[in-house]
Design a protein around this motif. Sequence first.
Motif, short mmCIF file in Angstrom:
data_model
loop_
_atom_site.label_atom_id
_atom_site.label_comp_id
_atom_site.label_asym_id
_atom_site.label_seq_id
_atom_site.Cartn_x
_atom_site.Cartn_y
_atom_site.Cartn_z
N GLU A 13 66.77 -108.67 -15.21
CA GLU A 13 65.45 -108.37 -14.64
C GLU A 13 65.39 -108.79 -13.18
OE1 GLU A 13 62.51 -108.64 -18.47
OE2 GLU A 13 63.26 -110.53 -17.66
N LEU A 14 64.46 -108.18 -12.46
CA LEU A 14 64.23 -108.49 -11.06
C LEU A 14 62.92 -109.24 -10.92
CD1 LEU A 14 64.87 -106.35 -7.95
CD2 LEU A 14 62.60 -107.36 -8.24
N TYR A 15 62.93 -110.31 -10.12
CA TYR A 15 61.75 -111.13 -9.86
C TYR A 15 61.42 -111.04 -8.37
CZ TYR A 15 62.35 -113.09 -14.52
OH TYR A 15 62.46 -113.25 -15.89
N ALA A 35 60.68 -112.67 -2.00
CA ALA A 35 62.10 -112.31 -2.02
C ALA A 35 62.35 -111.59 -3.34
CB ALA A 35 62.97 -113.56 -1.90
N ARG A 36 63.38 -110.75 -3.37
CA ARG A 36 63.65 -109.95 -4.57
C ARG A 36 64.98 -110.38 -5.17
NH1 ARG A 36 61.35 -105.11 -5.41
NH2 ARG A 36 63.33 -104.01 -5.69
N HIS A 37 64.89 -111.05 -6.33
CA HIS A 37 66.09 -111.61 -6.95
C HIS A 37 66.32 -111.04 -8.35
CE1 HIS A 37 67.23 -114.65 -4.04
NE2 HIS A 37 65.94 -114.94 -3.87
N ILE A 38 67.55 -110.61 -8.60
CA ILE A 38 67.97 -110.21 -9.93
C ILE A 38 68.60 -111.42 -10.61
CG2 ILE A 38 69.60 -108.78 -11.24
CD1 ILE A 38 69.23 -106.62 -9.10
N VAL A 39 68.30 -111.61 -11.90
CA VAL A 39 68.87 -112.71 -12.67
C VAL A 39 69.74 -112.13 -13.79
CG1 VAL A 39 68.42 -114.77 -14.04
CG2 VAL A 39 66.88 -114.17 -12.16
N VAL A 40 71.01 -112.57 -13.81
CA VAL A 40 71.98 -112.18 -14.84
C VAL A 40 72.43 -113.45 -15.54
CG1 VAL A 40 74.21 -111.09 -15.30
CG2 VAL A 40 72.73 -110.21 -13.46
N THR A 95 67.21 -109.07 -2.44
CA THR A 95 67.60 -110.24 -1.66
C THR A 95 68.93 -110.79 -2.16
OG1 THR A 95 65.27 -110.76 -1.31
CG2 THR A 95 66.87 -112.52 -0.87
N GLY A 96 69.08 -110.87 -3.49
CA GLY A 96 70.31 -111.39 -4.04
C GLY A 96 70.41 -111.17 -5.53
N VAL A 97 71.64 -111.29 -6.04
CA VAL A 97 71.91 -111.23 -7.47
C VAL A 97 72.37 -112.62 -7.90
CG1 VAL A 97 73.29 -110.19 -9.30
CG2 VAL A 97 72.53 -108.80 -7.35
N ASN A 98 71.67 -113.20 -8.86
CA ASN A 98 71.90 -114.57 -9.29
C ASN A 98 72.51 -114.57 -10.69
OD1 ASN A 98 70.13 -116.18 -7.11
ND2 ASN A 98 69.12 -114.27 -7.69
N CYS A 99 73.70 -115.16 -10.81
CA CYS A 99 74.41 -115.22 -12.08
C CYS A 99 74.38 -116.66 -12.57
CB CYS A 99 75.84 -114.74 -11.92
SG CYS A 99 75.94 -113.04 -11.31
N PRO A 152 62.43 -118.15 -10.02
CA PRO A 152 62.65 -117.04 -10.94
C PRO A 152 63.64 -117.33 -12.06
CG PRO A 152 62.42 -116.19 -8.73
CD PRO A 152 62.43 -117.69 -8.62
N ILE A 153 64.68 -118.09 -11.78
CA ILE A 153 65.62 -118.45 -12.85
C ILE A 153 64.90 -119.25 -13.93
CG2 ILE A 153 67.64 -119.88 -13.40
CD1 ILE A 153 68.78 -119.01 -10.63
N ALA A 154 64.09 -120.24 -13.53
CA ALA A 154 63.32 -121.01 -14.51
C ALA A 154 62.37 -120.10 -15.27
CB ALA A 154 62.56 -122.13 -13.81
N CYS A 155 61.73 -119.15 -14.57
CA CYS A 155 60.84 -118.20 -15.24
C CYS A 155 61.60 -117.37 -16.26
CB CYS A 155 60.21 -117.26 -14.21
SG CYS A 155 59.06 -118.04 -13.06
#
Length: 278
Positions: free
Chosen positions: A150-152, A156-161, A185-189, A217-220
């Motif tokens: 998902e994107l948060y 800033a616009r962050h994808i969480v994988v 903004t970034g992709v966060n793994c 967003p990762i915590a969310c």
Amino acid sequence: MPSHRYVVADVFTDTPLTGNQLAVFTDARALDDATMQALALEIGFSETVFVLPAEAGGTARIRIFNPLAEMAFAGHPILGAAFVLGAPLQLGVVELETGAGIVPVALERDESGRLVFGRMRQPVPRVEPVSAPESLLAILGTQRSLLPIELYDNGARHIVVTLAAESEVAALRPDGPALGRLEVTGVNCVAGSGTSWRSRMFWANGEDPATGSAAGPIACHLARHGLVGWGEEIVIRQGVEIGRPSTLHARAEGGGGLIDAVEVGGAAVVVARGEFRL
């Protein structure tokens, strides 16, 4: 010849020469937009902050530039700027006016009065599904995500994988040019369990050592999908693979899939001061 003073801080760390680098120009009133952008490119850090007088009742207004463009919101520039401004002003809370609204940062001091920690209340993100998640996984060089991708968007616009193991996060070798073409903004793994998590953030300029705007967003994401409890603080380690280890604290409050509040914290340390003569 006018001089423009700046401070360099390492953010999301209490150890110099680790964490995420930040330059803060403490009085940017004489700088126009083009010069701010040129200075951000000259310095070359992931972000540079320019401090201006408050306009909306905050402590100060800040503008955040990466080497390519201005940003409405970013986490480590806000925390670092709060440390730089909060120390001489002796404030307990610094309220920074950003392109995403006013962000308050509560500052903590040790017995000597030295700043040791800060907690920012971030904008509540908007959550969006990611189209073609299989293509994104291929760009990252991995097979599957444990949770929906998902994107948060919090300015800033962050994808969480979410991956199965920290070793998988460490082994990632993404397709950089393909990542740079994504409009995010970034992709966060991330991978981990309980309150301990590892993260790597990939963006157009490579890899980021500490991403405060993504920590919330990762915590969310983890709370929304039941891997951590709402209100539970997690600790995120980032930047290890690029020699800039960082530690970020984050928690999300909410319930029933809805996010009510987001808080991200960490330390910062000033490592240099200088000036440009332009």
